[in-house]
Write an enzyme that holds these catalytic residues in place. Structure first.
Site, PDB file in Angstrom:
ATOM      1  N   ASP A  17      39.174  39.997  37.140  1.00  0.00           N
ATOM      2  CA  ASP A  17      40.196  40.424  36.188  1.00  0.00           C
ATOM      3  C   ASP A  17      40.101  39.470  34.999  1.00  0.00           C
ATOM      4  OD1 ASP A  17      42.535  40.789  34.700  1.00  0.00           O
ATOM      5  OD2 ASP A  17      43.734  41.303  36.454  1.00  0.00           O
ATOM      6  N   ARG A  76      39.637  65.517  31.533  1.00  0.00           N
ATOM      7  CA  ARG A  76      39.766  64.570  32.637  1.00  0.00           C
ATOM      8  C   ARG A  76      38.412  63.954  32.945  1.00  0.00           C
ATOM      9  NH1 ARG A  76      38.916  66.288  37.465  1.00  0.00           N
ATOM     10  NH2 ARG A  76      39.988  68.288  37.172  1.00  0.00           N
ATOM     11  N   TYR A  87      48.337  38.618  39.663  1.00  0.00           N
ATOM     12  CA  TYR A  87      49.462  39.370  39.106  1.00  0.00           C
ATOM     13  C   TYR A  87      50.228  40.063  40.234  1.00  0.00           C
ATOM     14  CZ  TYR A  87      51.721  43.367  36.838  1.00  0.00           C
ATOM     15  OH  TYR A  87      52.622  44.324  36.440  1.00  0.00           O
ATOM     16  N   LYS A 115      47.437  44.347  27.240  1.00  0.00           N
ATOM     17  CA  LYS A 115      47.705  42.990  26.788  1.00  0.00           C
ATOM     18  C   LYS A 115      46.921  42.660  25.517  1.00  0.00           C
ATOM     19  CE  LYS A 115      50.090  42.732  30.677  1.00  0.00           C
ATOM     20  NZ  LYS A 115      49.682  43.877  31.512  1.00  0.00           N
TER      21      LYS A 115
END
Length: 378
Positions: free
Chosen positions: A170, A46, A98, A195
């Site tokens: 972004d 982690r 978005y 994407k």
């Protein structure tokens, strides 16, 4: 290194122990220590994993930042960045972000006391008039999703610095191959790596790059504390996808330009949104701050009924959420990616029921044009 070379040789290349040209998948949760605290750089996956670390080093190099971070999704990345702020802090965001970004800000983070205001950031005056004493950051999408609005990153970052604010960008639509916000003054860059960076519809991931060590330490603390990390298998898949990003982005754009030419002449199309068009608002800014215009196009066919006809008739455009893959995708934002935004707000923004968004893939462009032509016929 030039961009295409950096995609392949940036970050950590290969494995010095075996000579493998690909970074291994370290499918491991914990690491042997020679003594308490005597580890070899990794203690628990982690906190850090060698495969994820290689990806984080790669995106750091591609975006020209100081540290990179890999998360389990784009939304996990956005949420972690927003956790840099405290209850009572205020963030200004681009208005047609978005839908998932809008949702997390207005339905989740608002419950933790983080305030948000959405404005058309393509006009800097809109940003400046919303700055409050408790404003901490400006969050930009450019190009935006789905209207492809363009914000001047350099000017917005300059305004942010004047007021002591962070600039967050972004960069999902442009990717680091076409646009590097940190070089334009941004403090934090993030991606839905699901994407274009992955590019093959086979991985869900989010990436963040920061421009200084303090932000890096703060974000690593959040990443380690909240645990939304990317696994080693997906990290490896993402690095593999990134190697071909340059050739893919160039082909996406070449196909897109021909499709835009076709749509511009079609009588059923009432409006086209594409930054590469000279008539697109702030086209000159897009041309100046990015090296390409990308593979995303939105166009309006006038009604929900006409949009449904197109969706039902296309053969090579896959009706699906997401974007940036080798296959061409098609969607109606009002019913899909932006359905979480109230209808009245969508209409105010221009996200009509007749608006179609396409992510142009790598198929033969003549097949794609013929497909759209038959789908648009009455």
């Amino acid at each position: 290194m030039r961009p295409k070379t950096k995609l392949i040789h940036g970050g950590i290349s290969g494995d010095p122990h075996t000579g493998a040209v690909s970074v291994p998948i370290y499918q491991v949760s914990t690491y042997k220590q020679e003594g308490v605290g005597g580890h070899k750089g990794f203690e628990y996956s982690r906190t850090g994993n060698p495969t994820r670390h290689a990806l984080e080093e790669l995106i750091k190099d591609l975006e020209g930042g100081v540290r990179g971070f890999a998360f389990g999704s784009g939304m996990a990345a956005i949420t972690a960045v927003m956790m840099l702020f405290n209850s009572g802090d205020h963030v200004i965001l681009t208005d047609d972000v978005y839908g998932g970004t809008f949702r997390v800000m207005t339905k989740v983070l608002n419950r933790l006391g983080i305030e948000s205001t959405f404005v058309d950031t393509s006009d800097l005056a809109n940003i400046e008039k919303e700055i409050r004493p408790n404003t901490k950051a400006i969050y930009l999408e450019t190009p935006t999703n789905p209207l492809l609005k363009i914000t001047d990153i350099k000017a917005a970052a300059r305004l942010a610095k004047q007021h002591g604010l962070l600039t967050i960008v972004d960069n999902t639509f442009s990717t680091p191959y076409w646009q590097n916000p940190i070089s334009l003054g941004a403090d934090i860059v993030l991606h839905s790596a699901t994407k274009y960076l992955g590019g093959h519809s086979d991985v869900v991931a989010g990436l963040v790059v920061v421009n200084n060590e303090k932000l890096g330490e703060d974000l690593h603390f959040i990443q380690n504390s909240t645990g939304g990390v990317l696994g080693p298998q997906d990290s490896w898949l993402l690095m593999r996808g990134i190697k071909t990003l340059g050739v893919r982005m160039e082909e996406h754009e070449a196909n897109t330009q021909k499709i835009v030419e076709f749509l511009s002449e079609h009588p059923a199309v009432t409006k086209i949104y594409y930054p590469g068009l000279a008539t697109h608002p702030n086209h000159h800014i897009a041309k100046e701050q990015a090296r390409g215009f990308g593979g995303m196009v939105s166009f309006d066919v006038g009604s929900a009924e006409k949009a449904d006809q197109v969706l039902n008739k296309v053969k090579f455009f896959t009706l699906a959420e997401s974007l940036g893959a080798v296959e061409s995708l098609i969607s109606v934002p009002a019913k899909m990616t932006h359905a979480s935004i109230p209808k009245e707000r969508r209409e105010e923004l221009g996200i009509t029921d007749g608006l179609i968004r396409i992510s142009v893939g790598l198929e033969d462009v003549e097949d794609l044009i013929e497909d759209l032509k038959q789908a648009l016929e009455v």
